[in-house]
Design an enzyme around this catalytic site. Sequence first.
Site, PDB file in Angstrom:
ATOM      1  N   CYS A 418       0.513  -1.308   0.100  1.00  0.00           N
ATOM      2  CA  CYS A 418       0.175   0.029   0.193  1.00  0.00           C
ATOM      3  C   CYS A 418       0.878   1.154   0.042  1.00  0.00           C
ATOM      4  O   CYS A 418       0.178   2.272  -0.136  1.00  0.00           O
ATOM      5  CB  CYS A 418      -1.082   0.133   1.083  1.00  0.00           C
ATOM      6  N   ASP A 456     -15.285   2.886   0.760  1.00  0.00           N
ATOM      7  CA  ASP A 456     -14.424   1.706   0.499  1.00  0.00           C
ATOM      8  C   ASP A 456     -14.474   1.189  -0.632  1.00  0.00           C
ATOM      9  O   ASP A 456     -13.658   0.172  -1.444  1.00  0.00           O
ATOM     10  CB  ASP A 456     -14.115   0.650   1.491  1.00  0.00           C
ATOM     11  N   ASP A 473      -9.670  -6.670 -17.978  1.00  0.00           N
ATOM     12  CA  ASP A 473      -8.668  -6.965 -18.892  1.00  0.00           C
ATOM     13  C   ASP A 473      -7.444  -5.699 -18.494  1.00  0.00           C
ATOM     14  O   ASP A 473      -8.000  -4.597 -18.072  1.00  0.00           O
ATOM     15  CB  ASP A 473      -9.048  -6.681 -20.358  1.00  0.00           C
ATOM     16  N   ASP A 496     -15.625  -7.365 -24.631  1.00  0.00           N
ATOM     17  CA  ASP A 496     -16.119  -8.673 -23.836  1.00  0.00           C
ATOM     18  C   ASP A 496     -17.389  -8.438 -23.540  1.00  0.00           C
ATOM     19  O   ASP A 496     -18.160  -9.574 -23.958  1.00  0.00           O
ATOM     20  CB  ASP A 496     -15.483  -9.074 -22.722  1.00  0.00           C
ATOM     21  N   GLY A 546     -12.102   2.423  -8.514  1.00  0.00           N
ATOM     22  CA  GLY A 546     -10.521   1.662  -8.971  1.00  0.00           C
ATOM     23  C   GLY A 546      -9.615   1.881  -8.099  1.00  0.00           C
ATOM     24  O   GLY A 546      -9.643   1.966  -6.544  1.00  0.00           O
ATOM     25  N   HIS A 547      -8.234   1.747  -8.273  1.00  0.00           N
ATOM     26  CA  HIS A 547      -7.205   1.838  -7.741  1.00  0.00           C
ATOM     27  C   HIS A 547      -5.954   2.283  -8.242  1.00  0.00           C
ATOM     28  O   HIS A 547      -5.853   2.169  -9.435  1.00  0.00           O
ATOM     29  CB  HIS A 547      -6.984   0.335  -7.198  1.00  0.00           C
TER      30      HIS A 547
END
Length: 765
Positions: A418, A456, A473, A496, A546-547
Amino acid sequence: MESLRPIVKDLVLLGGGHSHAIVLRQWGMRPLAGVQITLITNLADTPYSGMLPSHVAGLYDFDQAHIDLRPLTRFAQARLFMDRVIGLDLERRRVICAHHPPVAYDVLSIDTGSTPAMVAVPGAADHAVPAKPVPQLLQAWARVRQQLEASPERPLTIAVVGGGIGGVELTLNMQARLQRRLKELGRPQDQVTFHLFHRRAELAPERSRATRHYLQRLCLRRRIQLHLQQTVAAVETIGGPLPYRVRCESGLTVACDRIFWVTQAAAPDWVRQSGLANDSQGFIAVADTLQSRSHPNVFAAGDVATMVNHPRPKAGVFAVRQGKPLSLNLRRHLQGQPLQPFRPQRQFLTLIDTGRGTAIASRGPFVAESCLFRYWKDHIDQKFMALFRDFPEMGASRPSDVVVRSASSPPPMYCAGCGSKVGRPALEQVLQRIQADVSWPVDTADILVGLTAAEDAAVVRVPHDRAMVHTADGFRALLADPFICGQIAVHHSLSDLFAMGATPQSVLALATVPYALPAQQTEILYQLLSGVQKALSQSHTPLVGGHTSEGPELVLSIVANGLAQPQRLLRKQGMAPGEVLILTKPLGTGVLFAADMRRQAKGRWIEAAVAVMVQSNQAAAQCLIQHQATACTDVTGFGFMGHLLELVQASQVGAVLTLNQLPALQGARQVLAQGVRSSLHPQNQTAAQAIENGADYIDHPDWPLLFDPQTSGGLLAAVPPDQVESCLATLHQAGYAHSLVVGRVIPRDNPTQPIRIEEWGRSEE
């Protein structure tokens, strides 16, 4: 372990002119650690002015006369943004582009060239062909030659406005090519007539008296109709076989087939309005250091700039000479070192190509014409162009300088876990900016918790009569342009969902951005997520979370969720014998980008591939469903054959593939013929075991295309035969110009080798 150097400064180059080409070559030889270079240009191939007239004459082909900026930027480890500059925000240090989000810079260099001064003449902008931009000139010149080929018996009249060196040389070379072709066709060479208009009493007023007189005598010998001391007042359209008319202030009028405008250079409008200090003509005023007189972090060179202490004609020779001092002073400015002044020479050699195997040498009072000068000119031009085709293989051993220290020194090591996240201030700033940029309607009825909530996780409601379709993907950046990479990644992932007949509902983005200081990291992430949002706007799909993390290179993964009616899902199973196979996009992205990494792909090939990759498959899927498709898949990493095999195995049928009907991207077949392959190609080629007669086609030039991995590839679907013609027509109308029938479904006679190849017109049944 040595720590990776972060990005601490952004150097942005506007325009791919001669000076910037030299800067990129020099920085590729000697990088500056911590400096991220970005070239913004709307031309992947920049014309070399020294060879352009000879290219018009047919003495050099396109590639010989143009610098391909993509391999050059690869060598320089620079980002290439294909876009048109429309303005500057000097206060916030941003470049305003026509299609990209604003691009931030610490240091800016401008080498965008000039435009012919023609706006003030009524009709000129609408009916005359300006010498710049060069692609427009070359397209018009190609149409003139096509007109000659179509009607060689018809006389041809060409007008050129502007009697400077550029106008005279263009006229001579155009005439030489057309007369040479007329001779080959057995037609009289006087069937083509050139009119050259000039408002001065003599041609080439910027050159010596001897040169002016020599050029005038040469034009008269070549029977070019000279109209000196004639100021063009208007360009008009008229009826009859000659569509245009040049009307002068004196009352002289000349009817012609085409008008080329090669007058005095003018500054682009956005330069005049930028806020930079300009000269009386609107060009950027620079000091002897090539530094803006008003903004020390802005540099300029080439035709767009004027050295106020040493004004010189707008000629390519000066742009070339400014390349090295510009490179040096950009480096010194970034390192906080004193800049070095540059003084251009007063006397310079001009070699003017006549188009007939000779060149005119002019320097000061000296002027002469000889075939030896043509050989000399060719040697000089070829040597210069070799700088941008032949790159040394330096790899990781390239020497680099230590970059100027930043205010916040980077840590000696970068954390994992992290600790590798992008910082909260940078992330919050990016999210605020991309949310403010959203201008398309988003259906948020099912989004209970999304991007605007500091929770979160995102929370999405699933309607009771729908099935949720999930896909993920991701890949390393194919291009150094994060805005385009964001678009490609989204379209690749959403395919997809479209292939299964689902409608996207929400998306998560997982981004790894290169190590950089917060300001630079913010801009990279902003460009990336702006690309994500642009691609999502086509399907009105919200980004809900997202991240982010840090790493040595740019990586983007997309997690997409879609909704579908369970009874109307498109699956890979469902094909039946007699149905026809349609592919909606051309193949070749894998091998083209493998060639691009090796600097073996032409820039125009990559740009054509990108145009296909940023095309959504949503409309194609809707078209296929409308035309009763029974099975569908998107063609991606496993290559065409791998995905066809999935369809065949799931449907328990066989297939006949028409090998020479496969659509391919421009350049794909060329690099395949050179032996270039994607790193995934060998694994994909194991699918060849399922081809019954594969041994007969292993030497076919399109054989490797079957196993090339695709990024954001097209859809492969089976449709009933009575729907094929209408389906293809609808696909073409929707913009999928490469859609083709590539095979048909047959009964499964050979379970272990269910696929057979044939060539168009050579059925093996």
